[in-house]
Design a protein around this motif. Structure first.
Motif, PDB file in Angstrom:
ATOM      1  N   SER A  28       0.848  -1.200   0.000  1.00  0.00           N
ATOM      2  CA  SER A  28       0.000   0.000   0.000  1.00  0.00           C
ATOM      3  C   SER A  28       0.878   1.241   0.000  1.00  0.00           C
ATOM      4  O   SER A  28       1.870   1.304   0.721  1.00  0.00           O
ATOM      5  CB  SER A  28      -0.889   0.011   1.250  1.00  0.00           C
ATOM      6  N   SER A  61      -1.315   3.787   5.999  1.00  0.00           N
ATOM      7  CA  SER A  61      -1.575   2.385   5.655  1.00  0.00           C
ATOM      8  C   SER A  61      -1.409   1.449   6.863  1.00  0.00           C
ATOM      9  O   SER A  61      -0.370   1.461   7.538  1.00  0.00           O
ATOM     10  CB  SER A  61      -0.605   1.967   4.543  1.00  0.00           C
ATOM     11  N   ASN A  68      -0.982  -1.613   6.576  1.00  0.00           N
ATOM     12  CA  ASN A  68       0.076  -2.572   6.217  1.00  0.00           C
ATOM     13  C   ASN A  68       1.464  -1.988   6.438  1.00  0.00           C
ATOM     14  O   ASN A  68       2.388  -2.705   6.809  1.00  0.00           O
ATOM     15  CB  ASN A  68      -0.121  -3.061   4.777  1.00  0.00           C
ATOM     16  N   GLU A  96      -5.323  -6.587   0.581  1.00  0.00           N
ATOM     17  CA  GLU A  96      -5.987  -7.298  -0.516  1.00  0.00           C
ATOM     18  C   GLU A  96      -6.813  -6.264  -1.263  1.00  0.00           C
ATOM     19  O   GLU A  96      -7.542  -5.499  -0.641  1.00  0.00           O
ATOM     20  CB  GLU A  96      -6.903  -8.363   0.109  1.00  0.00           C
TER      21      GLU A  96
HETATM   22  C1  LIG Z   1      -9.202  -0.774  -4.467  1.00  0.00           C
HETATM   23  C2  LIG Z   1      -9.515  -1.441  -3.153  1.00  0.00           C
HETATM   24  C3  LIG Z   1      -9.924  -2.762  -3.134  1.00  0.00           C
HETATM   25  C4  LIG Z   1     -10.172  -3.405  -1.916  1.00  0.00           C
HETATM   26  N1  LIG Z   1     -10.502  -4.725  -1.916  1.00  0.00           N
HETATM   27  C5  LIG Z   1     -10.563  -5.391  -0.749  1.00  0.00           C
HETATM   28  C6  LIG Z   1     -10.728  -6.791  -0.732  1.00  0.00           C
HETATM   29  O1  LIG Z   1     -10.820  -7.453  -1.757  1.00  0.00           O
HETATM   30  N2  LIG Z   1     -10.750  -7.423   0.473  1.00  0.00           N
HETATM   31  C7  LIG Z   1     -10.622  -6.732   1.662  1.00  0.00           C
HETATM   32  O2  LIG Z   1     -10.638  -7.342   2.723  1.00  0.00           O
HETATM   33  N3  LIG Z   1     -10.488  -5.381   1.675  1.00  0.00           N
HETATM   34  C8  LIG Z   1     -10.441  -4.708   0.512  1.00  0.00           C
HETATM   35  N4  LIG Z   1     -10.249  -3.358   0.505  1.00  0.00           N
HETATM   36  C9  LIG Z   1     -10.205  -2.641   1.774  1.00  0.00           C
HETATM   37  C10 LIG Z   1      -8.800  -2.685   2.373  1.00  0.00           C
HETATM   38  O3  LIG Z   1      -8.696  -3.790   3.237  1.00  0.00           O
HETATM   39  C11 LIG Z   1      -8.534  -1.405   3.180  1.00  0.00           C
HETATM   40  O4  LIG Z   1      -8.682  -0.258   2.352  1.00  0.00           O
HETATM   41  C12 LIG Z   1      -7.174  -1.421   3.813  1.00  0.00           C
HETATM   42  O5  LIG Z   1      -7.091  -0.372   4.753  1.00  0.00           O
HETATM   43  C13 LIG Z   1      -6.069  -1.280   2.759  1.00  0.00           C
HETATM   44  O6  LIG Z   1      -4.803  -1.454   3.344  1.00  0.00           O
HETATM   45  P1  LIG Z   1      -3.878  -0.220   3.815  1.00  0.00           P
HETATM   46  O7  LIG Z   1      -4.526   0.320   5.078  1.00  0.00           O
HETATM   47  O8  LIG Z   1      -2.560  -0.835   4.088  1.00  0.00           O
HETATM   48  O9  LIG Z   1      -3.863   0.811   2.734  1.00  0.00           O
HETATM   49  C14 LIG Z   1     -10.028  -2.688  -0.705  1.00  0.00           C
HETATM   50  C15 LIG Z   1      -9.618  -1.346  -0.738  1.00  0.00           C
HETATM   51  C16 LIG Z   1      -9.373  -0.731  -1.946  1.00  0.00           C
HETATM   52  C17 LIG Z   1      -8.880   0.704  -1.946  1.00  0.00           C
END
Ligand SMILES: Cc1cc2nc3c(=O)[nH]c(=O)nc-3n(C[C@H](O)[C@H](O)[C@H](O)COP(=O)(O)O)c2cc1C
Length: 184
Positions: A11, A16, A18, A79
């Motif tokens: 990310s 984030s 992650n 994801e």
């Molecule tokens: C384009 C997009 C697709 C996502 N698809 C999923 C998914 O398939 N499964 C899921 O559990 N969360 C999904 N999410 C939510 C993410 O788990 C959440 O945005 C998370 O905070 C992303 O990680 P980060 O905080 O490290 O950026 C999605 C988010 C985005 C922006």
């Protein structure tokens, strides 16, 4: 034996989970293990074989040599739509070349991820494992670390506060030591 680990975070956003989870890995790393984030994924161009000649773009050279020099790889990723984010896939695609001489080939690795949902990147990790199968990257099998409902597991400063998750992270990193020593 000291173990150096190159971390890729899937990310790009500042807050984030992650990225925070990767910081927790750095904090909880066992003695002798150092984890450094390769923080230049946003500089990589989209993979283009026409750019991948005798002098690839500098960030690509840096990515490949950083992974090559590390004893192991750590991939921490959300994801996206049941798979891995394009930015991470793009990095893997660059790192996977040149074919037959890839820095990912036979590299020990551990993977984990955080999502805001209830499945905690389970499908994304399976998709990641599929790519690592092709690159012949030795992804540690267990423990699987999937951080669900990430918003509840970190404090306002981004510190991983959930004790069971901290234990899982420790167990994963401890398991990476014999895995790396056996394979290198
Ligand atoms: C384009 C997009 C697709 C996502 N698809 C999923 C998914 O398939 N499964 C899921 O559990 N969360 C999904 N999410 C939510 C993410 O788990 C959440 O945005 C998370 O905070 C992303 O990680 P980060 O905080 O490290 O950026 C999605 C988010 C985005 C922006």
């Amino acid at each position: 034996m000291p173990i150096t680990v190159c971390a890729l975070v899937g990310s790009l956003r500042k807050g984030s989970y992650n990225r925070y989870l990767t910081h927790a890995c750095q904090e909880l790393a066992p003695d002798g293990m150092t984890i450094e984030i390769f923080d230049r994924l946003r500089e990589l161009p989209h993979y283009d074989a026409d750019l991948d000649g005798a002098t690839p773009p500098e960030p690509v050279v840096a990515l490949r040599s950083t992974i090559a020099q590390a004893n192991a790889l750590l991939i921490v990723t959300p994801e996206y739509n049941y798979s891995i984010p394009g930015v991470l896939k793009n990095a893997i695609d660059w790192a996977s070349r040149p074919a037959g001489k890839s820095c990912l080939n036979k590299k020990p690795a551990a993977i984990l991820g955080a999502s805001t949902g209830l499945m905690g990147t389970v499908r994304g990790q399976l998709a990641l494992r599929q790519s690592l199968l092709f690159t012949e990257t030795y992804a540690l099998l267990k423990p699987e670390v999937m951080v669900t409902k990430a918003a509840d597991k970190f404090d306002a400063e981004g510190r991983l506060t959930d004790e069971p998750t901290r234990t899982f992270v420790r167990q994963l990193l401890e398991a990476l030591i014999p895995w790396t020593n056996r394979l290198t």
